[in-house]
Scaffold this motif. Sequence first.
Motif, short mmCIF file in Angstrom:
data_model
loop_
_atom_site.label_atom_id
_atom_site.label_comp_id
_atom_site.label_asym_id
_atom_site.label_seq_id
_atom_site.Cartn_x
_atom_site.Cartn_y
_atom_site.Cartn_z
N TYR A 122 46.00 118.71 40.11
CA TYR A 122 45.00 117.65 40.04
C TYR A 122 43.59 118.23 39.95
CZ TYR A 122 47.75 113.43 40.28
OH TYR A 122 48.59 112.40 39.95
N VAL A 154 38.81 114.81 37.56
CA VAL A 154 38.72 115.20 38.98
C VAL A 154 37.57 116.21 39.11
CG1 VAL A 154 39.89 116.35 40.88
CG2 VAL A 154 41.14 114.70 39.49
N ILE A 209 34.16 114.55 39.23
CA ILE A 209 33.69 113.81 40.42
C ILE A 209 32.42 114.47 40.96
CG2 ILE A 209 34.21 113.19 42.82
CD1 ILE A 209 37.17 112.95 42.01
N ILE A 213 41.73 105.04 46.25
CA ILE A 213 42.33 106.03 45.36
C ILE A 213 43.73 105.55 45.00
CG2 ILE A 213 43.12 108.43 45.14
CD1 ILE A 213 40.91 109.05 47.32
N HIS A 226 47.44 116.41 46.42
CA HIS A 226 46.56 115.77 45.43
C HIS A 226 45.61 114.74 46.04
CE1 HIS A 226 49.33 117.83 42.92
NE2 HIS A 226 50.25 116.89 42.85
N GLN A 243 42.99 116.29 48.28
CA GLN A 243 41.99 117.04 47.50
C GLN A 243 40.98 116.08 46.86
OE1 GLN A 243 41.15 120.22 47.02
NE2 GLN A 243 42.68 120.96 48.46
N ILE A 244 41.47 114.95 46.37
CA ILE A 244 40.53 113.98 45.78
C ILE A 244 39.59 113.45 46.86
CG2 ILE A 244 40.33 111.72 44.64
CD1 ILE A 244 42.88 112.30 43.14
N MET A 263 36.84 115.84 47.47
CA MET A 263 35.86 115.89 46.37
C MET A 263 34.90 114.70 46.45
SD MET A 263 36.93 118.46 44.22
CE MET A 263 36.65 118.15 42.51
N VAL A 264 35.44 113.55 46.83
CA VAL A 264 34.60 112.35 46.92
C VAL A 264 33.67 112.45 48.13
CG1 VAL A 264 34.63 109.84 47.33
CG2 VAL A 264 36.28 110.86 45.76
N THR A 293 45.87 106.72 37.40
CA THR A 293 45.23 107.46 38.48
C THR A 293 43.74 107.17 38.40
OG1 THR A 293 46.84 109.20 38.06
CG2 THR A 293 45.06 109.73 39.57
N VAL A 319 39.86 106.60 40.91
CA VAL A 319 39.12 106.52 42.17
C VAL A 319 38.11 105.39 42.01
CG1 VAL A 319 37.52 107.71 43.71
CG2 VAL A 319 39.29 109.01 42.53
N ILE A 375 41.08 108.75 35.89
CA ILE A 375 41.56 110.13 35.78
C ILE A 375 42.70 110.23 34.76
CG2 ILE A 375 42.65 112.01 37.09
CD1 ILE A 375 41.07 110.88 39.55
#
Length: 491
Positions: A183, A189, A192, A216, A244, A247-248, A251-252, A351, A353, A381
């Motif tokens: 991801y 991703v 972001i 998400i 995954h 990790q998202i 990042m957010v 997928t 966000v 995504i």
Amino acid sequence: DRQNPFVMVLFGGAGDLARRKLFPALYSLHRNGWIHPRFAVVGLGRSARERQEYQSIVRESVQKYSRLDTDTEQDWAAFLNRFHYVSLDVTEETGYQQLKQEVERLEQEWEIPQNRLFYLAISPRLFGDVVSRLKKVKLTETNGWRRLVIEKPFGHDYPSAKALNDQISQSFLEEEIYRIDHYLGKEMVQNIEVIRFANNLFEAMWNNRYISNVQITASETVGVGERAAYYDQAGALRDMVQNHILQIVTMVAMEPPSRLKPEAIHDEKVKVLRSLRGWTEADVAKRMVRGQYTAGLLNGSTVPAYREEEDVPPNSANETFVAGKWYIDNFRWSGVPFYFRTGKRLGQKATEVVIQFRGVPQNLYFNKNNDLAPNLLVIKINPDEGLSFQMNAKKPGGEMEVVPIAMEFCNNYEEGSPEAYESLLHDALEGDRTFFTHWDEVSLAWQFIDPIRNIWDQNDDSLCFYEAGKSGPQEADDLLFKDGFSWNTPQ
Ligand code: BG6
């Protein structure tokens, strides 16, 4: 260190990942001149194969899966000329000696200064063994660089991940280990951070004063397929959430790094993981949902229930869907729920966000529902790659009616965006670990997930059911309804 010549040693050299992702990735990188022209690949597998047969596998895979149009015969020959094959039983030492000779021979032939990329596209239970044997035959002693790329899953809980890490750390330093989370290789991703840190409009509002919730979604239409042996043990929590989804979230939620350097980014991600609110049994029941699909209608055809799938025990209590509500207890995110959902055999592959902003302090306009739609930033995504920003505007006409409108941006490259694996392989060859997971991230992720797993494993009643082809269990919708929100429907 950029773009240096290398030998790639590929365990699982004729496996599914190699065919579908790695050969096409190497092909694109080579065609675009993004890797050094002097490189060679040694594929490893259990079966005996002639070199020519292996080269045909590579060629067929590229033709089938590459995003690029294929070449002239001459270019093909130049690309395939780099591929070699050694058959080896990964648990026996003899093959490793032969591998070593082959690698050294190629380094001489191609004048490659012992830069070695070891890629483990094999069953995780073999990771530790392979790495120890590489060290034993001194393949890891090089004058150039050596790097280890390792596929998921990295352990199945914290203790097993730690044991594996201890074992591979005897042969490779942390900065030489590239743990794949594909991801992180996805264009949107990676985007972001850019959207957040290169746009004052968003960065100024990226906090609990302006954001009401984050959603998400990673929904899939595929079922368990042929992977029941792995998946029925792992479940969606380990398969998608521990890696995954988390990790998202990092990042957010992370703070801006001081520099765009792997360590600076990594430090900020770790802080997020440390700030996640932990679990009591009651919390898990209240804030987490797990489901399993029953038979249903998907894209016009009937699909069987999970329990009727090949190699799945008929009484399996494994989850194929997880949703949850998490909190990040720090200054920026205090009180903002992060909702997520992921599952198989849902109605749609999507997928995304969604950042949902709070309403204006006082509403001067009323539409038909007596309410204004929220501002939404949707980061798409997969399968579309793009952004959509929903805002309110006046509907043309005499009456002052306010309606939501959307500004849309779509990544529309002629050749298609690079695949995640292309980007990740490129970074590994360049020595850039930004989009790979470091040990403390993996370790904290397991420590956050393990209590949920343990509580669920003690209680099969935690499992609910959803019909294949729909959007998941009602319980996942209720998570948001209770807070006065609802899931954005991916467009
Ligand atoms: C993998 C999981 O990591 O991600 C699979 O093991 C899942 O079960 C896949 O299907 C989803 O990836 P993508 O890129 O199709 O969203």
